[in-house]
Design a protein around this motif. Structure first.
Motif, PDB file in Angstrom:
ATOM      1  N   MET A 242       0.835  -1.205   0.000  1.00 31.69           N
ATOM      2  CA  MET A 242       0.000   0.000   0.000  1.00 31.69           C
ATOM      3  C   MET A 242       0.869   1.254   0.000  1.00 31.69           C
ATOM      4  O   MET A 242       0.609   2.209  -0.739  1.00 31.69           O
ATOM      5  N   ILE A 243       1.931   1.242   0.805  1.00 33.65           N
ATOM      6  CA  ILE A 243       2.831   2.399   0.869  1.00 33.65           C
ATOM      7  C   ILE A 243       3.581   2.555  -0.451  1.00 33.65           C
ATOM      8  O   ILE A 243       3.736   3.667  -0.973  1.00 33.65           O
ATOM      9  N   GLN A 244       4.069   1.439  -1.000  1.00 36.73           N
ATOM     10  CA  GLN A 244       4.754   1.475  -2.292  1.00 36.73           C
ATOM     11  C   GLN A 244       3.862   2.076  -3.373  1.00 36.73           C
ATOM     12  O   GLN A 244       4.292   2.931  -4.155  1.00 36.73           O
ATOM     13  N   THR A 245       2.628   1.602  -3.434  1.00 33.33           N
ATOM     14  CA  THR A 245       1.691   2.065  -4.457  1.00 33.33           C
ATOM     15  C   THR A 245       1.421   3.553  -4.319  1.00 33.33           C
ATOM     16  O   THR A 245       1.424   4.296  -5.305  1.00 33.33           O
ATOM     17  N   ALA A 246       1.193   3.991  -3.072  1.00 29.71           N
ATOM     18  CA  ALA A 246       0.945   5.413  -2.832  1.00 29.71           C
ATOM     19  C   ALA A 246       2.151   6.258  -3.223  1.00 29.71           C
ATOM     20  O   ALA A 246       2.004   7.334  -3.806  1.00 29.71           O
ATOM     21  N   GLY A 247       3.354   5.768  -2.923  1.00 31.48           N
ATOM     22  CA  GLY A 247       4.556   6.516  -3.249  1.00 31.48           C
ATOM     23  C   GLY A 247       4.836   6.571  -4.733  1.00 31.48           C
ATOM     24  O   GLY A 247       5.181   7.627  -5.282  1.00 31.48           O
ATOM     25  N   GLY A 248       4.682   5.451  -5.419  1.00 23.82           N
ATOM     26  CA  GLY A 248       4.981   5.407  -6.845  1.00 23.82           C
ATOM     27  C   GLY A 248       4.056   6.270  -7.678  1.00 23.82           C
ATOM     28  O   GLY A 248       4.463   6.797  -8.730  1.00 23.82           O
ATOM     29  N   GLN A 249       2.803   6.436  -7.245  1.00 25.18           N
ATOM     30  CA  GLN A 249       1.847   7.198  -8.036  1.00 25.18           C
ATOM     31  C   GLN A 249       2.117   8.696  -8.010  1.00 25.18           C
ATOM     32  O   GLN A 249       1.699   9.418  -8.915  1.00 25.18           O
ATOM     33  N   VAL A 250       2.822   9.194  -6.984  1.00 23.37           N
ATOM     34  CA  VAL A 250       3.092  10.633  -6.909  1.00 23.37           C
ATOM     35  C   VAL A 250       3.797  11.115  -8.175  1.00 23.37           C
ATOM     36  O   VAL A 250       3.422  12.127  -8.774  1.00 23.37           O
ATOM     37  N   ALA A 251       4.825  10.381  -8.604  1.00 22.97           N
ATOM     38  CA  ALA A 251       5.589  10.786  -9.782  1.00 22.97           C
ATOM     39  C   ALA A 251       4.687  10.841 -11.017  1.00 22.97           C
ATOM     40  O   ALA A 251       4.823  11.738 -11.854  1.00 22.97           O
ATOM     41  N   GLY A 252       3.751   9.890 -11.138  1.00 20.51           N
ATOM     42  CA  GLY A 252       2.835   9.892 -12.277  1.00 20.51           C
ATOM     43  C   GLY A 252       1.935  11.110 -12.277  1.00 20.51           C
ATOM     44  O   GLY A 252       1.744  11.761 -13.315  1.00 20.51           O
ATOM     45  N   SER A 253       1.372  11.436 -11.106  1.00 22.88           N
ATOM     46  CA  SER A 253       0.484  12.604 -11.018  1.00 22.88           C
ATOM     47  C   SER A 253       1.244  13.903 -11.283  1.00 22.88           C
ATOM     48  O   SER A 253       0.762  14.780 -12.002  1.00 22.88           O
ATOM     49  N   VAL A 254       2.444  14.032 -10.705  1.00 19.49           N
ATOM     50  CA  VAL A 254       3.252  15.231 -10.919  1.00 19.49           C
ATOM     51  C   VAL A 254       3.647  15.347 -12.389  1.00 19.49           C
ATOM     52  O   VAL A 254       3.623  16.433 -12.975  1.00 19.49           O
ATOM     53  N   PHE A 255       4.003  14.235 -13.005  1.00 19.28           N
ATOM     54  CA  PHE A 255       4.346  14.212 -14.435  1.00 19.28           C
ATOM     55  C   PHE A 255       3.217  14.820 -15.265  1.00 19.28           C
ATOM     56  O   PHE A 255       3.435  15.706 -16.098  1.00 19.28           O
ATOM     57  N   LEU A 256       1.994  14.322 -15.044  1.00 20.53           N
ATOM     58  CA  LEU A 256       0.849  14.782 -15.837  1.00 20.53           C
ATOM     59  C   LEU A 256       0.554  16.258 -15.604  1.00 20.53           C
ATOM     60  O   LEU A 256       0.330  17.026 -16.551  1.00 20.53           O
ATOM     61  N   VAL A 257       0.564  16.667 -14.339  1.00 13.43           N
ATOM     62  CA  VAL A 257       0.231  18.056 -14.028  1.00 13.43           C
ATOM     63  C   VAL A 257       1.292  19.010 -14.584  1.00 13.43           C
ATOM     64  O   VAL A 257       0.968  20.054 -15.158  1.00 13.43           O
ATOM     65  N   MET A 258       2.557  18.663 -14.447  1.00 13.66           N
ATOM     66  CA  MET A 258       3.620  19.522 -14.976  1.00 13.66           C
ATOM     67  C   MET A 258       3.541  19.618 -16.494  1.00 13.66           C
ATOM     68  O   MET A 258       3.735  20.699 -17.073  1.00 13.66           O
ATOM     69  N   ALA A 259       3.263  18.491 -17.151  1.00 13.24           N
ATOM     70  CA  ALA A 259       3.131  18.514 -18.606  1.00 13.24           C
ATOM     71  C   ALA A 259       1.983  19.418 -19.029  1.00 13.24           C
ATOM     72  O   ALA A 259       2.085  20.170 -20.013  1.00 13.24           O
ATOM     73  N   MET A 260       0.873  19.379 -18.291  1.00 12.91           N
ATOM     74  CA  MET A 260      -0.291  20.202 -18.607  1.00 12.91           C
ATOM     75  C   MET A 260      -0.006  21.683 -18.394  1.00 12.91           C
ATOM     76  O   MET A 260      -0.380  22.529 -19.196  1.00 12.91           O
ATOM     77  N   LYS A 261       0.661  22.001 -17.296  1.00 13.33           N
ATOM     78  CA  LYS A 261       0.813  23.397 -16.901  1.00 13.33           C
ATOM     79  C   LYS A 261       1.936  24.129 -17.624  1.00 13.33           C
ATOM     80  O   LYS A 261       1.824  25.315 -17.927  1.00 13.33           O
ATOM     81  N   TYR A 262       3.027  23.426 -17.900  1.00 10.66           N
ATOM     82  CA  TYR A 262       4.236  24.129 -18.312  1.00 10.66           C
ATOM     83  C   TYR A 262       4.674  23.900 -19.755  1.00 10.66           C
ATOM     84  O   TYR A 262       5.568  24.595 -20.235  1.00 10.66           O
ATOM     85  N   LEU A 263       4.064  22.943 -20.470  1.00  7.85           N
ATOM     86  CA  LEU A 263       4.496  22.648 -21.837  1.00  7.85           C
ATOM     87  C   LEU A 263       3.514  23.200 -22.858  1.00  7.85           C
ATOM     88  O   LEU A 263       2.324  23.394 -22.564  1.00  7.85           O
ATOM     89  N   ASN A 264       4.001  23.441 -24.084  1.00  5.24           N
ATOM     90  CA  ASN A 264       3.098  23.895 -25.142  1.00  5.24           C
ATOM     91  C   ASN A 264       2.298  22.709 -25.688  1.00  5.24           C
ATOM     92  O   ASN A 264       2.526  21.560 -25.302  1.00  5.24           O
ATOM     93  N   ASP A 265       1.365  23.000 -26.590  1.00  6.18           N
ATOM     94  CA  ASP A 265       0.426  21.969 -27.048  1.00  6.18           C
ATOM     95  C   ASP A 265       1.129  20.753 -27.647  1.00  6.18           C
ATOM     96  O   ASP A 265       0.794  19.605 -27.337  1.00  6.18           O
ATOM     97  N   LYS A 266       2.094  20.973 -28.521  1.00  2.00           N
ATOM     98  CA  LYS A 266       2.774  19.871 -29.198  1.00  2.00           C
ATOM     99  C   LYS A 266       3.589  19.038 -28.212  1.00  2.00           C
ATOM    100  O   LYS A 266       3.557  17.800 -28.248  1.00  2.00           O
ATOM    101  N   GLU A 267       4.303  19.701 -27.316  1.00  2.00           N
ATOM    102  CA  GLU A 267       5.099  18.984 -26.313  1.00  2.00           C
ATOM    103  C   GLU A 267       4.199  18.199 -25.367  1.00  2.00           C
ATOM    104  O   GLU A 267       4.491  17.062 -25.002  1.00  2.00           O
ATOM    105  N   ARG A 268       3.083  18.821 -24.969  1.00  2.00           N
ATOM    106  CA  ARG A 268       2.156  18.158 -24.054  1.00  2.00           C
ATOM    107  C   ARG A 268       1.611  16.876 -24.678  1.00  2.00           C
ATOM    108  O   ARG A 268       1.556  15.822 -24.035  1.00  2.00           O
ATOM    109  N   ALA A 269       1.211  16.944 -25.949  1.00  2.00           N
ATOM    110  CA  ALA A 269       0.687  15.762 -26.629  1.00  2.00           C
ATOM    111  C   ALA A 269       1.731  14.651 -26.680  1.00  2.00           C
ATOM    112  O   ALA A 269       1.426  13.471 -26.455  1.00  2.00           O
ATOM    113  N   PHE A 270       2.987  15.022 -26.955  1.00  2.00           N
ATOM    114  CA  PHE A 270       4.062  14.028 -27.027  1.00  2.00           C
ATOM    115  C   PHE A 270       4.260  13.333 -25.683  1.00  2.00           C
ATOM    116  O   PHE A 270       4.318  12.091 -25.604  1.00  2.00           O
TER     117      PHE A 270
END
Length: 472
Positions: A122-150
């Motif tokens: 349970m702890i492993q799963t909770a910890g590993g998912q943080v990087a996935g959520s941060v990845f998606l949010v950072m891609a949405m917020k800080y990249l342009n349309d083409k980079e975000r799609a990639f």
């Protein structure tokens, strides 16, 4: 007096936006690697949980090693995405890596105790998912349309690649002492310097985190996840009360984390509805082919795993290409193509259920390509339908919707496949019995894909709408 130049997408100073964009592109590979390690653990223990339970004398409870981390995953996907709107991505990621490492060490050192193993997972799963959520949010917020799609495509590809590796390892993993699996995520320690150096340390200065609202919503998410793993009627009553409390809080609260404008955003809700339908039978893809291989074609699990590995490698390839496809043809044509592939794969499987397992493998590739292809345009739509400062919440709820939908779909699949009367009649020459049961399941999956296509065609105007970029 100097003038501050701002970007058109984020509303923050251009120099800061450019810096965040550059740092984000350098940080994403490390975040992706950490997410991959966490996802591999999910796939690995989904394969060996029964072996673990048997070795620890807890055979009857072995499924808890898989189901309880799955419940945790459903809740934290929403929670992390939401918190990314308030807390620095760097701090979030370091927290996640820390939890991943603690869970790994606890599991390895406590491998002789079943409940220590469950807690560690349970702890492993909770910890590993943080990087996935941060990845998606950072891609949405800080990249342009083409980079975000990639990067959305790459993220999707990595998920399916880890599934392919997990399935392929199915025939090999039992020969390894399973406790050493816990040590694999420790590789994440090597990535901490890159995370510290490159992940932006941005956050919302002076804004209060709506702890009460987030807690109530997390409870709702948790009860939904628990209900579909361990159904109980009383949970529906608790869910109804929690939903009512949350609805009143959103409408009457002074500053809820989901504002009235957020929950009445028709464009965003249209994307959520499409996401719900597209991913409804995502979890059912693997078990139905296990049934077909075992009960119709009488082939070994290792042969089935080889075929499914091919299916997920196709999904990985489609995920890698989906960013380019989106940039080339746009959201609406890509979603239409996704639904058409799902329809062709499922209806084809229903018709040719007796034509050989390799034929069904090809059709499974078509179906999974459709599901995979839908991910990038749907998640890309979140950035178009929500203000930038709400992207984290949008992604978190999207993750929750996707996992909840697949869980409900799995419950529907299990119920239909357990009902012998469901296979009492076949269509287009399919014989009653197991053949008809599997064929009819594919008809249901195909009709669901048709519904997804209808939703896209009806709501495509809403789903393509551009949200105002100022805070709401």
């Amino acid at each position: 007096m100097t003038e501050t130049v701002t970007t058109g997408t984020t509303g923050i100073p251009a120099t800061e936006a450019d810096d965040n964009r550059a740092r984000t592109k350098r940080a994403l590979p490390a975040l992706l690697a950490i997410f991959l390690l966490g996802t591999l653990m999910i796939q690995a223990f989904n394969l060996v949980f029964q072996n673990v339970g048997d070795s620890l004398g807890m055979s009857a409870n072995a499924s808890l090693i898989s189901t309880l981390p799955g419940i945790v995953l459903g809740v934290v996907c929403m929670l992390y995405g939401t918190l990314c709107d308030y807390i620095s991505p760097r701090k979030m990621t370091l927290f996640g890596v820390g939890a991943l490492i603690i869970g790994s060490l606890l599991g390895f050192l406590g491998a002789s105790n079943f409940w220590a193993v469950v807690l560690a997972r349970m702890i492993q799963t909770a910890g590993g998912q943080v990087a996935g959520s941060v990845f998606l949010v950072m891609a949405m917020k800080y990249l342009n349309d083409k980079e975000r799609a990639f990067y959305l495509g790459v993220f999707n590809a990595v998920y399916y690649a880890s599934s392919a590796v997990g399935i392929f390892a199915g025939g090999l993993i039992t020969s390894i002492d399973w406790k050493y699996l816990f040590l694999v995520p420790l590789i994440a320690v090597l990535l901490i310097p890159q995370v510290l150096k490159n992940t932006p340390d941005t956050g919302v200065k002076g804004e209060r985190i709506d702890a009460f609202g987030i807690a109530i919503f997390a409870l709702i998410a948790g009860f939904v996840a628990v209900y579909f793993s361990f159904p109980a009627t009383w949970m529906l009553g608790v869910l109804a009360v929690l939903i009512a409390v949350f609805a009143v809080y959103v409408w009457k609260g002074s500053n809820p984390f989901l504002s009235r404008k957020f929950v009445t955003n028709g464009a965003y809700m249209s994307v959520l509805l499409a996401l719900f339908i597209f991913y409804f039978f995502n979890f059912a893809c693997v078990p139905i082919y296990n049934v077909i291989g075992d009960q119709i074609y009488r082939i070994s699990l290792s042969q089935v795993s080889i075929c499914l590995t091919i299916v997920y490698l196709v999904a990985t390839l489609v995920g890698c290409l989906s960013g380019t496809i989106l940039s080339t043809i746009g959201r609406l044509p890509m979603l239409v193509l996704s639904a058409v592939l799902m329809i062709a794969g499922s209806f084809g499987s229903a018709i040719f259920i007796s034509s050989g397992f390799w034929t069904l493998t090809v059709l499974a590739c078509v179906f999974i390509a459709g599901i995979t292809m839908s991910y990038t345009p749907l998640y890309d739509s979140f950035s178009a339908t929500l203000p930038t400062d709400q992207n984290g919440r949008g992604i978190g709820i999207g993750d929750l919707m996707m996992n909840t939908s697949a869980s409900i779909g799995m419950a529907v699949y299990s119920g239909l496949m357990a009902d012998e009367s469901f296979g009492s009649r076949g269509f287009l020459g399919v014989q009653p019995g197991t053949h008809a049961q599997a064929s009819n399941m594919f008809w249901v999956m195909g009709l669901t894909a048709v519904l997804a296509l209808v939703i896209v065609l009806v709501f495509h105007g809403n789903m393509s709408a551009q949200a105002p970029r100022e805070d709401q």
